[in-house]
Scaffold this active site. Sequence first.
Site, mmCIF file in Angstrom:
data_model
loop_
_atom_site.group_PDB
_atom_site.id
_atom_site.type_symbol
_atom_site.label_atom_id
_atom_site.label_comp_id
_atom_site.label_asym_id
_atom_site.label_seq_id
_atom_site.Cartn_x
_atom_site.Cartn_y
_atom_site.Cartn_z
ATOM 1 N N GLN A 103 7.608 22.896 -2.979
ATOM 2 C CA GLN A 103 8.937 22.282 -2.889
ATOM 3 C C GLN A 103 9.498 22.458 -1.481
ATOM 4 O OE1 GLN A 103 11.353 23.101 -6.797
ATOM 5 N NE2 GLN A 103 10.457 25.012 -6.121
ATOM 6 N N HIS A 123 8.975 17.676 -1.886
ATOM 7 C CA HIS A 123 10.272 17.374 -1.266
ATOM 8 C C HIS A 123 10.147 16.990 0.198
ATOM 9 C CE1 HIS A 123 12.273 19.917 -4.669
ATOM 10 N NE2 HIS A 123 11.867 18.735 -5.074
ATOM 11 N N CYS A 161 6.992 2.833 14.935
ATOM 12 C CA CYS A 161 5.577 2.998 14.618
ATOM 13 C C CYS A 161 4.730 2.528 15.809
ATOM 14 C CB CYS A 161 5.249 2.182 13.379
ATOM 15 S SG CYS A 161 3.511 2.194 12.917
ATOM 16 N N CYS A 164 2.546 -0.718 14.388
ATOM 17 C CA CYS A 164 3.101 -2.041 14.099
ATOM 18 C C CYS A 164 4.526 -2.238 14.621
ATOM 19 C CB CYS A 164 3.053 -2.306 12.595
ATOM 20 S SG CYS A 164 4.362 -1.478 11.678
HETATM 21 ZN ZN LIG Z 1 3.781 0.703 11.100
#
Ligand SMILES: [Zn+2]
Length: 389
Positions: A103, A123, A161, A164
């Site tokens: 957790q 979590h 990212c 992309c």
């Molecule tokens: Zn991406």
Amino acid sequence: MADTAPKVAAEERRESLAAVDRKAEALAKQIKKSKHFIVFTGAGISTSAGIPDFRGPDGNWTLRAQGKPRTKHANTLQAIPTISHMALVELQNRGILKILVSQNCDGLHRRSGILPERIAELHGNSNREACNDCNKEYIRDFRAVSTYENGIHDHRTGRKCARCGGTLIDSIINFGEDLPKRDLDLAYQHAELADLCLVLGSSLTVTPACKIPTIPGERKGAKLAICNLQRTPVDDITDYRIFTETDILMAKLMEKLDLPVPPFILRRRLIVKVETQEEDRHKVEVTGVDSDGTPVTFLQSVRLEGSRRVARAEPYIIHVRDTVQPGSELRFDLEFMGHYNEPNLELAHLYNDSEEVLYLLEYDPQTGKWSTERQEIPQRAVEYIVLDP
Ligand SMILES: [Zn+2]
């Protein structure tokens, strides 16, 4: 994930060392007999590393319920994994621990050496972010968590990212949010298979995570052990109930199993890629990766001896205008984030025609020294490495 916090912290209890010793002995026998041993951890496992828990007398939620400010605590990036963390790494490496369900989002399990495929982080992990569009994950040696300026459900970290260009979001699960499917599925799968589950440092009050240990707990033939200072709502279905600090139990348990608790070694993996563009023009790229190929950001800068340019941001690319041929040596000066005071490392890369080479870098915080090992790149790792923008 749902929870309430009481204003008065539940009482903590500590058994005598003799009692803990007896229970550790019985539990060690059970571990030896078990075929599918799993462990479930909560904040109590990290308190001896200086990271406060939630519901202890000085826990974050207890203080919040009392209207008091949070206590100052150690930076989780500088925390040294505890005896309990390192004992679990040893149990994993020996094939005894099948899955670790946690957790905690302090990232200490992964940093201590638990493999990505051996852990369900229910979590999230404050060092992990992922692309909202293509799901690509990134591990960072810094806190990769949203500022939550636009509310606790806005998980944008502000980065993009590298694959992309999509928006990166943190992996933290806040109250009222669903748990990550991959991790929850993995945890349920192993809980169904488990014949022994050990809970370390959790009061088992946060749903739905706290249901996991009750699966083996309620199944005939399977055993449940809980080591926590406070009582839990499922104490009546446990086979071994141990009231002590997790480090005390784990040190005893490893002694009974005749296994060492390994020291913490910071492990980093680095790929050096040399691309020949023309006879005397080469593109050299240095990339941090995890054991499964996920990019890991742990460098501050990369300098190539003889080159004026220092690469200070990912991707670390240096253009070389000289002939690089088999037998040529490229010397890098690597600068790290330095959370464990790790000094710069000079890496001598012998170019031998193979385009990509993987290095395992190991830093021992006790001695302050690095060691490096040239390794084969596992086939699966290569396909994940996409860092060009
Ligand atoms: Zn991406």
